[in-house]
Design an enzyme around this catalytic site. Structure first.
Site, PDB file in Angstrom:
ATOM      1  N   HIS A 118      81.189 -98.539  68.947  1.00 48.42           N
ATOM      2  CA  HIS A 118      82.074 -98.505  67.772  1.00 48.42           C
ATOM      3  C   HIS A 118      81.842 -99.733  66.890  1.00 48.42           C
ATOM      4  O   HIS A 118      82.437-100.793  67.093  1.00 48.42           O
ATOM      5  CB  HIS A 118      83.538 -98.439  68.228  1.00 48.42           C
ATOM      6  CG  HIS A 118      84.504 -98.182  67.123  1.00 48.42           C
ATOM      7  ND1 HIS A 118      85.674 -97.485  67.291  1.00 48.42           N
ATOM      8  CD2 HIS A 118      84.484 -98.529  65.812  1.00 48.42           C
ATOM      9  CE1 HIS A 118      86.333 -97.418  66.153  1.00 48.42           C
ATOM     10  NE2 HIS A 118      85.626 -98.065  65.228  1.00 48.42           N
TER      11      HIS A 118
ATOM     12  N   HIS B  41      80.918-100.981  62.644  1.00 48.63           N
ATOM     13  CA  HIS B  41      80.777-100.648  61.215  1.00 48.63           C
ATOM     14  C   HIS B  41      79.651-101.494  60.637  1.00 48.63           C
ATOM     15  O   HIS B  41      79.731-102.723  60.661  1.00 48.63           O
ATOM     16  CB  HIS B  41      82.093-100.935  60.469  1.00 48.63           C
ATOM     17  CG  HIS B  41      83.220-100.075  60.945  1.00 48.63           C
ATOM     18  ND1 HIS B  41      83.532 -98.867  60.363  1.00 48.63           N
ATOM     19  CD2 HIS B  41      84.090-100.218  61.983  1.00 48.63           C
ATOM     20  CE1 HIS B  41      84.552 -98.313  61.005  1.00 48.63           C
ATOM     21  NE2 HIS B  41      84.910 -99.109  62.001  1.00 48.63           N
TER      22      HIS B  41
ATOM     23  N   ASN C 225      82.079 -94.440  57.878  1.00 51.39           N
ATOM     24  CA  ASN C 225      82.816 -94.749  56.640  1.00 51.39           C
ATOM     25  C   ASN C 225      82.021 -95.661  55.710  1.00 51.39           C
ATOM     26  O   ASN C 225      82.452 -96.742  55.334  1.00 51.39           O
ATOM     27  CB  ASN C 225      84.210 -95.308  56.942  1.00 51.39           C
ATOM     28  CG  ASN C 225      84.195 -96.599  57.746  1.00 51.39           C
ATOM     29  OD1 ASN C 225      83.209 -96.940  58.393  1.00 51.39           O
ATOM     30  ND2 ASN C 225      85.306 -97.327  57.709  1.00 51.39           N
TER      31      ASN C 225
ATOM     32  N   ASP D  75      86.609 -92.179  61.713  1.00 50.30           N
ATOM     33  CA  ASP D  75      87.174 -93.529  61.873  1.00 50.30           C
ATOM     34  C   ASP D  75      87.596 -94.179  60.565  1.00 50.30           C
ATOM     35  O   ASP D  75      86.913 -94.104  59.555  1.00 50.30           O
ATOM     36  CB  ASP D  75      86.203 -94.454  62.607  1.00 50.30           C
ATOM     37  CG  ASP D  75      86.907 -95.744  63.018  1.00 50.30           C
ATOM     38  OD1 ASP D  75      88.006 -95.661  63.572  1.00 50.30           O
ATOM     39  OD2 ASP D  75      86.367 -96.825  62.733  1.00 50.30           O
TER      40      ASP D  75
ATOM     41  N   HIS E   8      89.888 -97.414  69.980  1.00 53.62           N
ATOM     42  CA  HIS E   8      90.671 -98.662  69.910  1.00 53.62           C
ATOM     43  C   HIS E   8      92.167 -98.532  70.263  1.00 53.62           C
ATOM     44  O   HIS E   8      93.033 -98.703  69.417  1.00 53.62           O
ATOM     45  CB  HIS E   8      90.516 -99.347  68.557  1.00 53.62           C
ATOM     46  CG  HIS E   8      90.552 -98.452  67.337  1.00 53.62           C
ATOM     47  ND1 HIS E   8      91.547 -97.546  67.104  1.00 53.62           N
ATOM     48  CD2 HIS E   8      89.719 -98.369  66.280  1.00 53.62           C
ATOM     49  CE1 HIS E   8      91.310 -96.934  65.955  1.00 53.62           C
ATOM     50  NE2 HIS E   8      90.200 -97.415  65.440  1.00 53.62           N
TER      51      HIS E   8
ATOM     52  N   ASN F  31      93.249-102.803  62.085  1.00 55.37           N
ATOM     53  CA  ASN F  31      93.887-101.502  62.227  1.00 55.37           C
ATOM     54  C   ASN F  31      93.301-100.753  63.419  1.00 55.37           C
ATOM     55  O   ASN F  31      92.108-100.493  63.433  1.00 55.37           O
ATOM     56  CB  ASN F  31      93.654-100.689  60.944  1.00 55.37           C
ATOM     57  CG  ASN F  31      94.428 -99.395  60.948  1.00 55.37           C
ATOM     58  OD1 ASN F  31      95.417 -99.257  61.663  1.00 55.37           O
ATOM     59  ND2 ASN F  31      93.978 -98.438  60.167  1.00 55.37           N
TER      60      ASN F  31
ATOM     61  N   ASP G 155      84.742-102.554  67.521  1.00 48.38           N
ATOM     62  CA  ASP G 155      85.215-102.132  66.191  1.00 48.38           C
ATOM     63  C   ASP G 155      84.792-103.184  65.162  1.00 48.38           C
ATOM     64  O   ASP G 155      85.562-103.515  64.247  1.00 48.38           O
ATOM     65  CB  ASP G 155      86.738-101.912  66.159  1.00 48.38           C
ATOM     66  CG  ASP G 155      87.169-101.107  64.927  1.00 48.38           C
ATOM     67  OD1 ASP G 155      86.295-100.615  64.185  1.00 48.38           O
ATOM     68  OD2 ASP G 155      88.391-100.981  64.713  1.00 48.38           O
TER      69      ASP G 155
ATOM     70  N   HIS H 203      83.802-108.020  56.777  1.00 46.98           N
ATOM     71  CA  HIS H 203      84.259-107.957  55.386  1.00 46.98           C
ATOM     72  C   HIS H 203      83.782-109.186  54.649  1.00 46.98           C
ATOM     73  O   HIS H 203      83.563-110.248  55.247  1.00 46.98           O
ATOM     74  CB  HIS H 203      85.789-107.892  55.315  1.00 46.98           C
ATOM     75  CG  HIS H 203      86.340-106.563  55.731  1.00 46.98           C
ATOM     76  ND1 HIS H 203      86.136-105.417  55.001  1.00 46.98           N
ATOM     77  CD2 HIS H 203      87.079-106.203  56.812  1.00 46.98           C
ATOM     78  CE1 HIS H 203      86.728-104.401  55.617  1.00 46.98           C
ATOM     79  NE2 HIS H 203      87.301-104.847  56.717  1.00 46.98           N
TER      80      HIS H 203
HETATM   81  O1  DOR Z   1      90.417-102.662  61.162  1.00 48.11           O
HETATM   82  C1  DOR Z   1      89.728-101.684  60.909  1.00 48.11           C
HETATM   83  N1  DOR Z   1      88.653-101.770  60.109  1.00 48.11           N
HETATM   84  N2  DOR Z   1      90.079-100.500  61.434  1.00 48.11           N
HETATM   85  C2  DOR Z   1      89.482 -99.366  61.073  1.00 48.11           C
HETATM   86  O2  DOR Z   1      89.865 -98.325  61.555  1.00 48.11           O
HETATM   87  C3  DOR Z   1      88.410 -99.361  60.056  1.00 48.11           C
HETATM   88  C4  DOR Z   1      87.743-100.670  59.991  1.00 48.11           C
HETATM   89  C5  DOR Z   1      86.907-100.849  58.753  1.00 48.11           C
HETATM   90  O3  DOR Z   1      86.102 -99.965  58.435  1.00 48.11           O
HETATM   91  O4  DOR Z   1      86.988-101.899  58.106  1.00 48.11           O
HETATM   92 ZN    ZN Z   2      86.374 -98.646  63.425  1.00 50.33          ZN
HETATM   93 ZN    ZN Z   3      89.425 -97.002  63.596  1.00 44.93          ZN
END
Ligand code: DOR
Ligand code: ZN
Ligand code: ZN
Length: 422
Positions: free
Chosen positions: A57, A59, A91, A149, A229, A275, A302, A306
């Site tokens: 998991h 990103h 995503n 997700d 998560h 989240n 996860d 950012h």
């Molecule tokens: O904290 C999170 N960030 N939770 C998620 O479900 C998505 C993720 C994101 O893509 O930034």
């Molecule tokens: Zn995620």
């Molecule tokens: Zn998520």
């Protein structure tokens, strides 16, 4: 290549030995200091060898959000964190909801050539929750699972169809569990600290209701489902009870849910915003117990990198997410193994064997004939998390300044050293 005199983590214990690696595979596992031969030798007397860590998991943000992370920086971050395989969530922009985007990611991953990267396809087109995505094409292009997700599929009917289609193509749905109508703009866990700070809270029920729905669907349809998560004590209990009556449910949690409590929000640091939210001590303890008793199958990051522009704003406006690849192993080892919750083989199970099994990936075990995907760690080394040292573009971590044990020294993928600590 020979890895000499290492402590090797096997499913049934830790034993010293030599690993002989040829053509990308573990050719032989021999008694310590007996391997002979030419080539690259890693003297591993002080090192512990884990099966290559797998994070199901992550990103990666590319395509579309390259300011936050790219496939290249994400892969660099992964191998620095000891991961030999990662799975990336859909995503992105465009969303991974068709074979073209999946093929692009696999192509970039190959060009970057660090770790194995497996795309995860969206459940619905554009993650809009209206119609199913092009599942067959994505499967042919190599997606290893489906997930919405970042949100839940709101329609239970559509989700049931998704599980049936996914199953026809040999895929599982990985469910982000969130009833958005209950979250209703909440940014932290609803409790003492949301009251203290005045930050809008989100109830456990927002997560639990969707966990319960996914379990109900899996049970009624006799199909597998994987819960992403898990952060609530009540969610852990729902999964424990479902497993006890034979539902095909698996589940993951992340280091922030077993190391932190919502007290961390009191200083309004947006790096604590994630989240689902970091919850109360009762939840932290239950997540830890869920890992110990097997209710929670695996540990994922996860990893949600950012850009500073998205994080360095008022708490309510900051983006959700933690950059996790470079701290996951050390946090898990320090919190779980050093504190006696898990043994080293159990940690290897949660961070390698279980994700491989859940997704049907090759790997997860140190054994003769397996791909030489290995993570070599100095477990005695104590270090302090410093986000400035992250190779991920995302420096967003609530763990800055935290002392941890366990430093990744080498990450080996298909018999090639892809990361070596300098
Ligand atoms: O904290 C999170 N960030 N939770 C998620 O479900 C998505 C993720 C994101 O893509 O930034
Ligand atoms: Zn995620
Ligand atoms: Zn998520």
């Amino acid at each position: 290549m020979i890895i000499r005199n290492a402590s090797i983590v096997f499913p049934d214990g830790v034993r010293r030995g030599d690993l002989v690696i040829r053509e990308g595979r573990i050719e032989k596992i021999l008694p310590a200091n007996t391997a002979e031969g030419e080539g690259n030798v890693i003297e591993a007397e002080k090192l512990t060898v884990f099966p290559g860590l797998i994070d199901m998991h992550v990103h990666l943000r590319e395509p579309g959000f390259e300011k936050k992370e790219t496939i290249e920086t994400g892969a660099m971050s992964a191998v620095k964190g000891g991961f030999t395989q990662i799975c990336c969530m859909p995503n992105t922009k465009p969303v991974i909801d068709n074979k073209v985007v999946a093929v692009y990611i696999k192509m970039r991953a190959k060009e970057v050539g660090l770790c194995k990267i497996h795309p995860i396809g969206a459940i619905t087109a554009g993650q809009e929750g209206k119609t199913l995505s092009a599942i067959g094409g994505m499967k042919a292009a190599g997606v290893v699972a489906l997930s919405e997700d970042g949100r839940s599929v709101v329609s239970s009917g559509l989700m049931a169809n998704a599980m049936m289609y996914a199953s026809d193509f040999g895929l599982k749905c990985l469910c982000h569990c969130e009833d958005a109508s209950l979250v209703d703009g909440g940014v932290v866990h609803e409790g003492y600290y949301s009251t203290l700070t005045g930050l809008k809270g989100s109830l456990r029920a927002a997560e639990d209701i969707m966990i319960a729905r996914e379990i109900c669907l899996a049970e009624s349809l006799s199909l597998p489902v994987h819960i992403c998560h898990v952060s609530t004590y009540s969610g852990v209990q729902l999964i424990r009870e479902a497993k006890a009556r034979g539902v095909q449910v698996t589940a993951e949690t992340c280091p922030h849910y077993f190391t932190l409590t919502d007290e961390v929000i009191k200083d309004f640091d947006p790096n604590t915003k994630v989240n689902p939210p970091i919850r109360a001590e009762k939840d932290r303890a239950a997540v830890t117990e869920g890992l110990r008793d097997g209710t929670l199958d695996c540990i994922v990051t996860d990893h949600a990198p950012h850009h500073e522009d998205d994080k360095n704003v008022e708490y309510a406006y900051a983006a959700f997410g933690i950059s996790g690849l470079e701290t996951s192993f050390a946090l898990s080892y320090t919190e779980l193994v050093k504190k006696g919750v898990l043994t080293l083989p159990e940690l290897a199970e949660k961070m390698s064997a279980a994700p491989a099994r859940i997704l049907g990936l090759e790997g997860g075990k140190v054994e003769e004939g397996a791909p030489a995907d290995l993570t070599l760690v100095d477990l005695a080394e104590k270090w302090t998390v410093d986000p400035a040292e992250f190779v991920s573009k995302g420096k967003n971590t609530p763990f800055g300044g935290r002392e941890v044990y366990g430093r990744v020294k080498y990450t080996v993928v298909d018999g090639e050293v892809k990361y070596e600590e300098k």
